[in-house]
Scaffold this active site. Structure first.
Site, short mmCIF file in Angstrom:
data_model
loop_
_atom_site.label_atom_id
_atom_site.label_comp_id
_atom_site.label_asym_id
_atom_site.label_seq_id
_atom_site.Cartn_x
_atom_site.Cartn_y
_atom_site.Cartn_z
N HIS A 124 -18.46 -7.21 -24.31
CA HIS A 124 -17.61 -7.43 -25.49
C HIS A 124 -16.41 -8.32 -25.18
O HIS A 124 -15.39 -8.26 -25.87
CB HIS A 124 -17.18 -6.08 -26.10
CG HIS A 124 -18.34 -5.31 -26.68
ND1 HIS A 124 -18.31 -3.95 -26.88
CD2 HIS A 124 -19.56 -5.74 -27.09
CE1 HIS A 124 -19.47 -3.57 -27.41
NE2 HIS A 124 -20.25 -4.63 -27.53
N PRO A 218 -17.51 13.84 -21.74
CA PRO A 218 -17.13 15.21 -22.10
C PRO A 218 -17.79 15.69 -23.39
O PRO A 218 -17.86 16.90 -23.64
CB PRO A 218 -15.61 15.17 -22.25
CG PRO A 218 -15.22 13.74 -22.23
CD PRO A 218 -16.37 12.91 -21.76
C1 BJW Z 1 -14.70 9.97 -22.11
C2 BJW Z 1 -13.42 10.30 -21.66
C3 BJW Z 1 -13.23 10.45 -20.27
C4 BJW Z 1 -13.38 10.13 -23.83
N1 BJW Z 1 -14.26 10.26 -19.44
N2 BJW Z 1 -15.68 9.79 -21.27
C5 BJW Z 1 -23.69 -1.56 -40.16
C6 BJW Z 1 -22.63 -2.33 -40.63
C7 BJW Z 1 -22.07 -3.36 -39.86
C8 BJW Z 1 -22.57 -3.62 -38.62
C9 BJW Z 1 -23.62 -2.87 -38.16
C10 BJW Z 1 -24.18 -1.85 -38.91
N3 BJW Z 1 -25.18 -1.30 -38.19
C11 BJW Z 1 -25.22 -1.93 -37.00
C12 BJW Z 1 -24.29 -2.89 -36.97
C13 BJW Z 1 -23.99 -3.79 -35.84
C14 BJW Z 1 -22.71 -3.42 -35.15
C15 BJW Z 1 -22.75 -1.94 -34.80
O1 BJW Z 1 -23.34 -1.53 -33.82
N4 BJW Z 1 -22.10 -1.11 -35.59
C16 BJW Z 1 -22.15 0.36 -35.40
C17 BJW Z 1 -20.74 0.89 -35.18
C18 BJW Z 1 -22.85 0.95 -36.59
N5 BJW Z 1 -22.66 -4.24 -33.97
C19 BJW Z 1 -22.17 -5.46 -34.00
O2 BJW Z 1 -21.69 -5.97 -35.00
C20 BJW Z 1 -22.30 -6.24 -32.71
N6 BJW Z 1 -22.87 -7.49 -32.92
C21 BJW Z 1 -24.11 -7.64 -33.41
O3 BJW Z 1 -24.81 -6.70 -33.72
O4 BJW Z 1 -24.51 -8.94 -33.51
C22 BJW Z 1 -25.73 -9.22 -34.20
C23 BJW Z 1 -25.35 -9.59 -35.59
C24 BJW Z 1 -24.91 -10.87 -35.81
C25 BJW Z 1 -24.56 -11.23 -37.12
C26 BJW Z 1 -24.59 -10.29 -38.13
C27 BJW Z 1 -25.00 -8.99 -37.88
C28 BJW Z 1 -25.38 -8.64 -36.60
C29 BJW Z 1 -20.92 -6.49 -32.13
C30 BJW Z 1 -20.24 -5.22 -31.74
C31 BJW Z 1 -18.84 -5.55 -31.23
C32 BJW Z 1 -18.04 -4.29 -30.92
N7 BJW Z 1 -16.68 -4.64 -30.76
C33 BJW Z 1 -15.73 -3.61 -30.35
C34 BJW Z 1 -14.33 -4.24 -30.33
C35 BJW Z 1 -14.16 -5.14 -29.12
C36 BJW Z 1 -12.85 -5.84 -29.10
C37 BJW Z 1 -11.69 -4.89 -29.02
O5 BJW Z 1 -11.58 -4.10 -28.07
O6 BJW Z 1 -10.88 -4.95 -29.93
O7 BJW Z 1 -16.10 -3.12 -29.05
S1 BJW Z 1 -15.78 -2.15 -31.37
C38 BJW Z 1 -15.56 -1.01 -30.05
O8 BJW Z 1 -16.75 -0.22 -29.89
C39 BJW Z 1 -15.43 -1.88 -28.78
C40 BJW Z 1 -16.21 -1.04 -27.80
O9 BJW Z 1 -16.61 -1.83 -26.71
C41 BJW Z 1 -17.35 -0.52 -28.62
C42 BJW Z 1 -17.99 0.71 -28.04
O10 BJW Z 1 -17.09 1.77 -28.02
P1 BJW Z 1 -17.08 2.79 -26.79
O11 BJW Z 1 -16.68 2.08 -25.56
O12 BJW Z 1 -18.33 3.56 -26.75
O13 BJW Z 1 -15.82 3.72 -27.20
P2 BJW Z 1 -15.82 4.99 -28.20
O14 BJW Z 1 -14.40 5.23 -28.56
O15 BJW Z 1 -16.77 4.82 -29.29
O16 BJW Z 1 -16.34 6.18 -27.30
C43 BJW Z 1 -15.61 6.64 -26.17
C44 BJW Z 1 -16.42 7.73 -25.48
O17 BJW Z 1 -15.73 8.13 -24.32
C45 BJW Z 1 -16.61 8.99 -26.34
O18 BJW Z 1 -17.97 9.36 -26.31
C46 BJW Z 1 -15.76 10.05 -25.63
O19 BJW Z 1 -16.32 11.35 -25.69
C47 BJW Z 1 -15.78 9.54 -24.22
N8 BJW Z 1 -14.61 9.91 -23.40
N9 BJW Z 1 -12.58 10.48 -22.71
C48 BJW Z 1 -15.44 9.98 -19.92
N10 BJW Z 1 -12.00 10.82 -19.74
#
Ligand code: BJW
Ligand code: ZN
Length: 244
Positions: A124, A218
């Site tokens: 990302h 967790p």
């Molecule tokens: C611990 C802990 C500890 C806590 N130890 N663990 C419907 C509508 C619109 C879009 C979509 C849709 N359905 C699907 C999509 C596509 C969309 C998507 O997946 N959406 C879903 C949310 C539904 N994806 C995209 O749009 C992607 N692109 C794409 O698909 O391109 C093709 C396309 C092109 C043209 C048109 C359409 C499609 C791009 C995704 C980009 C994500 N960007 C972000 C922001 C990045 C920039 C920034 O930082 O500002 O990336 S969003 C955010 O989520 C960030 C993260 O990398 C990403 C994942 O999150 P992550 O890392 O998993 O964090 P959390 O908070 O979700 O989870 C944390 C975890 O840690 C939890 O489980 C806790 O329990 C745990 N935890 N403490 C260990 N101490």
């Protein structure tokens, strides 16, 4: 029925192709908020449509810049935690034995690099770099101030080089990550909610190709019931013991 942890110790010793795949939870213990925690997560307080989408940037680029400037300050003030450090030491150790360890991260904070993991595959992007919103060119370093929003030589506005919703992931990085996942004998999914695609598909792809999938989190996630082993706990507690 989950395989046991002694089995994992053996697999860690014997496996020669391994993937570590991380999300925001790995940086939580550095004081960087995750996205989806119900109380402290960024999306509990801020709108992803306004702040992490091309439409949001087009509508109000200054608000988006200011939000990322605030997050960047938080990242610069934070330090890598025991999870980042255990991962970096583990990779250094494994690389002396074999080359088959790949670190894939969804995080944009640069903390893996600061802990000593040299070149994680950043699915990302990275908050500390900039690119042009119009032509995609590399945008150099962050500006000193945001009095005037920085622009590219082409005239387009610069933006943080991260991947927003609806945008494609960097093709070459995603290809390398997929390839590493498909080759993996052992795949760790650490601190990610497994909700955001296409990144969230990596452990499932690896699993279908026969990898042993371990989740460290967790909380349960959509991956949990497909994983071969779930270690419920904070990454900073589990990883130093597991990878030591
Ligand atoms: C611990 C802990 C500890 C806590 N130890 N663990 C419907 C509508 C619109 C879009 C979509 C849709 N359905 C699907 C999509 C596509 C969309 C998507 O997946 N959406 C879903 C949310 C539904 N994806 C995209 O749009 C992607 N692109 C794409 O698909 O391109 C093709 C396309 C092109 C043209 C048109 C359409 C499609 C791009 C995704 C980009 C994500 N960007 C972000 C922001 C990045 C920039 C920034 O930082 O500002 O990336 S969003 C955010 O989520 C960030 C993260 O990398 C990403 C994942 O999150 P992550 O890392 O998993 O964090 P959390 O908070 O979700 O989870 C944390 C975890 O840690 C939890 O489980 C806790 O329990 C745990 N935890 N403490 C260990 N101490
Ligand atoms: Zn440009």
């Amino acid at each position: 029925m989950h395989a046991g942890i002694s089995d994992l110790a053996r697999r860690l010793r014997d496996c020669d192709r391994l993937v570590l795949f991380t999300g925001a939870g790995v940086s939580a213990e550095s004081g960087i908020p995750t996205f989806r925690d119900a109380q402290t997560g960024l999306w509990a307080r801020y709108s992803p449509e306004q702040l992490a989408s091309p439409e949001g940037f087009r509508t109000d680029p200054r608000t988006v810049w200011e939000w990322y400037a605030w997050r960047r300050e938080k990242c610069l003030a934070a330090a890598p935690n025991p999870a980042h450090l255990a991962i970096a030491e583990f990779i250094a150790e494994l690389q002396r034995r074999s080359p088959g360890v790949t670190l894939i991260t969804q995080n944009v904070d640069g903390l893996h690099q600061r802990a000593g993991s040299e070149a994680p595959l950043e699915l990302h992007g990275n908050l500390h770099r900039l690119k042009c919103f119009r032509c995609g060119a590399d945008g150099g370093d962050w500006p000193e101030t945001l009095d005037l929003l920085p622009r590219c030589a082409c005239g387009g506005l610069l933006r943080p080089a991260v991947v927003w919703f609806g945008e494609s992931l960097p093709g070459e990085v995603l290809a390398q990550a997929s390839e590493a996942g498909l080759q993996a004998g052992l795949f760790f999914s650490i601190g990610t909610s497994s909700l955001v695609y296409p990144a969230a598909d990596l452990p499932f792809q690896a699993k279908r190709r026969g990898a042993f999938v371990v989740e460290i989190n967790p909380q349960p996630t959509p991956l949990s019931r497909h994983a071969d082993l779930c270690l419920h706990g904070a990454a900073g507690g589990v990883l130093p013991r597991l990878l030591a």
